[in-house]
Scaffold this active site. Structure first.
Site, PDB file in Angstrom:
ATOM      1  N   CYS A 154      79.059  88.711   6.230  1.00 55.91           N
ATOM      2  CA  CYS A 154      77.877  87.727   6.144  1.00 55.91           C
ATOM      3  C   CYS A 154      78.674  86.382   6.462  1.00 55.91           C
ATOM      4  O   CYS A 154      78.093  85.360   7.324  1.00 55.91           O
ATOM      5  CB  CYS A 154      77.221  87.454   4.959  1.00 55.91           C
ATOM      6  N   ASP A 155      79.840  86.049   5.995  1.00 56.15           N
ATOM      7  CA  ASP A 155      80.720  85.053   6.193  1.00 56.15           C
ATOM      8  C   ASP A 155      81.232  84.833   7.814  1.00 56.15           C
ATOM      9  O   ASP A 155      80.733  83.934   8.413  1.00 56.15           O
ATOM     10  CB  ASP A 155      82.103  84.962   5.423  1.00 56.15           C
ATOM     11  N   LEU A 156      81.550  86.017   8.386  1.00 51.05           N
ATOM     12  CA  LEU A 156      82.048  86.021   9.584  1.00 51.05           C
ATOM     13  C   LEU A 156      80.715  85.763  10.735  1.00 51.05           C
ATOM     14  O   LEU A 156      80.831  85.221  11.625  1.00 51.05           O
ATOM     15  CB  LEU A 156      82.892  87.301   9.747  1.00 51.05           C
TER      16      LEU A 156
END
Length: 398
Positions: free
Chosen positions: A170-172
């Site tokens: 999700c961050d990436l």
């Protein structure tokens, strides 16, 4: 091939830390943008202290995602510190921030406030849940949004505990969607001269990758669950155990299914009424897996990979990280690079995954030490050395 990178001359004000924001600005820096990372006093980006391992006092996590940037330390709690950043806002093209919602607005650096200083600024906000909606003020982390986006509900094996994707997806994804949004807005700015607000989130970064699962839910109302390594629409498409490990088999269409049967010496499966058509194989998935596992377990992974490659069946090994970087294809694609860090020395890093034929990405500098470029950037902003010394003595910069 030209001598310059595609984004050379584009100036990026980086007010991000940890993962999603720094991943976004790293990709912009890789393509030639001048990214200046503004860090807080007393430690800077929290990733600098995440570890082990530490390499001569430098966090490997920080080194991995902050290459090609310059670092300055500015105390945004001070009036003069905020004025330094506002001066950068007036001169820069892009601002990327992932502060907790509302924090920069209280400092006078929210989108509407920045827009008054620089109407052409492309301003990107990366947050846990977006700037609108009932969760807009919540902080967000990858693990939390993997759960809320549905990703954890379809990861792992049936009846296993909740399992997250092994990387902070999700961050990436949020960082990658931010890059797409920024470049789209920047192209529009080249046409119109106007900047705009780019808004993306970790939650949306997770949801956007549930294509198959969402499509099935929208079509049938059924809620999909985890399937291990198997595909939920076609088979055989999963990992199979061999005599000494596992191999991934991607016989997703009819032609590859028939090639697979020939390659493993099981031609009779092609005419088996349980497996004739793709829907037959999905309807009899347990039986399909059982009969294939019986065959694959008899020989080694290397044997099967050679046989499948010779027959044109998509297949591959399951690597650990060391094996990834030992692979000749990975090395041929320059997906491991080395840089010389002023403190940590010679360090390895992931290569640039986007190859441009005329303006390729560049490794211009390793990840910066904390505040390494403070004086340099302040001079670019017109601050004389005497003023810089005063700001340093007052703790405004470091």
């Amino acid at each position: 091939m030209t001598n310059s990178a595609a984004l050379e001359g584009v100036k990026v004000l980086d007010l991000t830390q940890i993962m999603a924001g720094p991943y976004c600005t790293m990709m912009l820096a890789d393509m030639g943008a001048d990214v200046v990372k503004v860090e807080k006093p007393n430690g800077g980006d929290d990733t600098r202290r995440m570890g082990p391992p530490f390499i001569e006092g430098e966090s490997a996590a920080f080194l991995g995602i902050n290459r090609n940037k310059r670092s300055i330390v500015v105390d945004l709690r001070s009036d003069e510190g905020r004025e330094i950043v506002m001066d950068m806002v007036r001169r820069y093209d892009i601002l990327v921030q992932n502060f907790r919602p509302g924090s920069l607005e209280r400092m006078g650096l929210g989108y509407e406030q920045v827009r008054e200083l620089n109407p052409a600024m492309v301003y990107c906000t990366i947050s846990g849940f977006g700037v609108t909606g009932p969760y807009a003020t919540r902080g967000g982390f990858d693990l939390v949004t993997q759960g809320m986006s549905g990703l954890m509900s379809v990861t792992g094996h049936p009846d296993s505990p909740p399992t997250k994707v092994g990387v902070p997806v999700c961050d990436l994804n949020a960082g990658m969607f931010a890059v797409i949004g920024i470049l789209t807005a920047y192209i529009n700015r080249l046409k119109t001269g106007e900047g705009q607000h780019v808004d993306t989130s970790l939650l949306e970064g997770g949801i956007a990758y549930t294509f198959w699962e969402s499509a099935m839910y929208f079509a049938t109302g059924d809620v999909p669950g985890p399937k291990g390594s198997a595909h939920r629409l076609t088979a055989p498409y999963q990992a199979f155990e061999t005599s000494d490990g596992y191999v991934n088999i991607g016989a997703a269409n009819q032609a590859n299914w028939e090639r697979l049967c020939a390659a493993i010496g099981r031609d009779e499966l092609v005419s088996d009424p349980r497996f004739v058509e793709p829907r037959d194989r999905m309807n009899n998935l347990d039986a399909l897996i059982a009969t294939l596992e019986q065959t694959f377990s008899q020989k080694s992974s290397g044997y099967w990979l050679d046989a499948l490659e010779a027959s044109g069946v998509p297949a591959g090994p399951i690597y650990d990280i060391q094996q990834v970087y030992d692979d000749p294809q990975v090395r041929a694609r320059e997906m491991i690079v080395e840089t010389e860090h002023p403190v940590a020395g010679r360090t390895s890093n992931i290569g640039i995954p986007i190859k441009l034929s005329e303006t390729p990405g560049l490794f211009q500098r390793p990840a910066p030490t904390l505040g390494q470029h403070t004086d340099e950037v302040l001079r670019e902003l017109g601050r004389p050395d005497k003023k810089i010394a005063t700001l340093r003595s007052q703790g405004v910069v470091a």
